[in-house]
Each structure stands twice: as structure tokens, then as C-alpha cells.
Write an enzyme that holds these catalytic residues in place. Structure first.
Site, mmCIF file in Angstrom:
data_model
loop_
_atom_site.group_PDB
_atom_site.id
_atom_site.type_symbol
_atom_site.label_atom_id
_atom_site.label_comp_id
_atom_site.label_asym_id
_atom_site.label_seq_id
_atom_site.Cartn_x
_atom_site.Cartn_y
_atom_site.Cartn_z
ATOM 1 N N LEU A 105 0.893 -1.147 0.000
ATOM 2 C CA LEU A 105 0.000 0.000 0.000
ATOM 3 C C LEU A 105 0.932 1.198 0.000
ATOM 4 C CD1 LEU A 105 -3.051 0.592 0.113
ATOM 5 C CD2 LEU A 105 -2.868 0.701 2.595
ATOM 6 N N ASP A 106 0.873 2.026 -1.050
ATOM 7 C CA ASP A 106 1.926 3.027 -1.217
ATOM 8 C C ASP A 106 1.934 4.066 -0.098
ATOM 9 O OD1 ASP A 106 -0.115 4.770 -1.930
ATOM 10 O OD2 ASP A 106 0.336 4.740 -4.060
ATOM 11 N N LYS A 107 3.036 4.782 0.011
ATOM 12 C CA LYS A 107 3.295 5.685 1.136
ATOM 13 C C LYS A 107 2.211 6.735 1.329
ATOM 14 C CE LYS A 107 7.126 8.319 3.184
ATOM 15 N NZ LYS A 107 8.550 8.718 3.016
#
Length: 254
Positions: A105-107
Site C-alpha cells: 500500500l503506497d506511502k
């Protein structure tokens, strides 16, 4: 471990050290040894071989695995390489056993991500052909049109990835917010789809992975319930993984 030979990446996965994908990265980086020798990719491990990662001996297969649901805050990176990324998910959770995230889950995104020390189940959940659902709630920078909803749902060709997204379910929630259910996990998929249609994502939250729903505050985690794990096992029943946790779920805060 039994006497038959097993590929090194599969061995690291089966003993619960990491996923096969992460194992391949460790092997390629020269951080794994077999009997104190750096192996080539694809090397197999035999009974009695001593496998180490960063000089630490990796033991036999675990029987009591950990399965966590975590509400990831914005700014935390889903990586197990704590030496490189200070804002990593492993240090943030600070779980007493070594665990790793299932997928990413991207930053800039928040929401549900699963973590475990069971490398076998990681591969079965991430296998693209399984078409496992993941649901998100997204806000964008301008009013959502019906054309936007239809084009998002119908699939969009992402030039950078050289492929078209699969058809998916998209519903408008309010003027700037929509929900989307994906069965694939391309890099920054939702953000790229929105960018193609000249929309910019303001917030992105994952609220469901298959049968597991987000039901805990940001920054907290809990163990999967037995009921959740049984259903999860049924959803990936084309594979052999059927270990069941024998615990009462507990919520944790950081």
C-alpha cells in the site's frame, strides 16, 4: 525440513522468513548463504544445510503463524528493509516476531494491509490469477462525472505499465468521493487511472481485502479472528495452505 531438495526462495517462504519475492531480492543482493557460501538464484537446499540471512541462521518451519490486520497510516512504507527506510511498517508496528506485509500500500495511502510470518499464504493471496478483491475509498480534486465512473470501470490503458486495467466495480459516493473494487494490483493503479482522466487523488484508503474489513483505528492492528481465517482459507482453497490460528484476537496500539 524433509530430505528432499527445495528451492532456496521457497525454503525461506515455507519457514516463515519472508515471501518468495522478497527472498529473491535477498538472494540477488547476496544477503543469503547456504553453508556460508553465497548461492546462485535457483539453488536448492538439502536437509542439513545451514541457511543464513545477514549472518543469522534461519530455522525450521513454524507451526504457529501470526496473521495481522493493520490500518496503515499515511507516510508509512510497506517494506521489510529497515536499514534503508526509517518510516517502515515493521518498525512502526514493532511486533515481537518477525513478520512481513502481504502486498503493498503506497506511502501516500492509508488503510488495510495484512501482515504475517507465513510465507506460503503470502504467495497464494498475491497470485494474480486468483482475482482476489480489494476495495478502496478515494477522494479526488474535482467533481466526479458519470463519464469518469464509466471509464474507470471499463478499464484504462496505462502507458507506463504497457497494459490495460481489468474491468472493475466503481460507485460514486459523493461529489468528490468514489469506491472501487479491484482484482489486480498494478503499481499505483488507482492513481494512474485517475491521472489518465485528468483527476488527482487527494486521499486513498483501502477498506477491504477479500473477506477482511477495515475496522480498527489508524495505526492499530489486530489478529485475524478464527472465522476470518477460515473464510480466507476457503477463498484460497485451490492451494494447500490451511493452518488455523488458535487464539483470541487482540487489538494493539502503537
Amino acid at each position: 525440513m524433509s530430505n528432499h531438495l527445495i528451492r532456496l526462495n521457497k525454503y525461506l517462504s515455507e519457514v516463515g522468513y519472508c515471501s518468495r519475492r522478497e527472498a529473491d531480492r535477498l538472494i540477488d543482493a547476496g544477503r543469503v548463504t547456504i553453508n556460508d557460501v553465497i548461492p546462485e538464484m535457483g539453488t536448492k537446499v538439502a536437509s542439513g544445510d545451514v541457511v543464513k540471512v545477514d549472518g543469522e541462521i534461519i530455522g525450521g518451519r513454524k507451526k504457529d503463524f501470526v496473521y495481522l490486520a493493520f490500518n496503515k497510516p499515511v507516510g508509512i512504507v510497506c517494506t521489510t528493509d529497515t536499514r534503508v527506510e526509517k518510516d517502515n511498517i515493521i518498525d512502526f508496528i514493532n511486533y515481537p516476531k518477525r513478520i512481513f506485509p502481504i502486498g503493498r500500500l503506497d506511502k501516500p495511502s492509508e488503510g488495510l494491509i495484512l501482515l504475517t510470518d507465513d510465507g506460503d499464504i503470502v504467495n497464494k493471496i498475491l497470485r494474480a490469477s486468483n482475482n482476489h478483491e480489494k476495495e478502496y475509498v478515494v477522494t479526488v480534486d474535482k467533481p466526479i462525472s458519470q463519464t469518469f465512473i464509466e471509464r474507470m470501470a471499463g478499464g484504462i490503458y496505462i502507458e507506463e505499465l504497457k497494459q490495460r486495467t481489468k474491468k472493475c466495480e466503481v460507485k460514486k459516493i459523493d461529489k468528490y468521493t468514489f469506491s472501487i473494487i479491484l482484482t489486480q494490483g498494478l503499481n499505483r493503479q488507482i492513481r494512474r487511472m485517475c491521472e489518465y482522466l485528468n483527476y488527482e487523488v487527494q486521499t486513498l484508503k483501502r477498506i477491504r481485502i477479500m473477506n477482511i474489513k477495515l475496522d480498527i483505528p489508524v495505526g492499530q492492528y489486530r489478529e485475524l479472528t478464527n472465522e476470518e481465517f477460515i473464510t480466507l482459507s476457503e477463498l484460497i482453497s485451490d492451494s494447500k495452505k490451511t493452518f488455523q490460528p488458535n487464539r483470541q484476537p487482540r487489538n494493539r496500539k502503537n
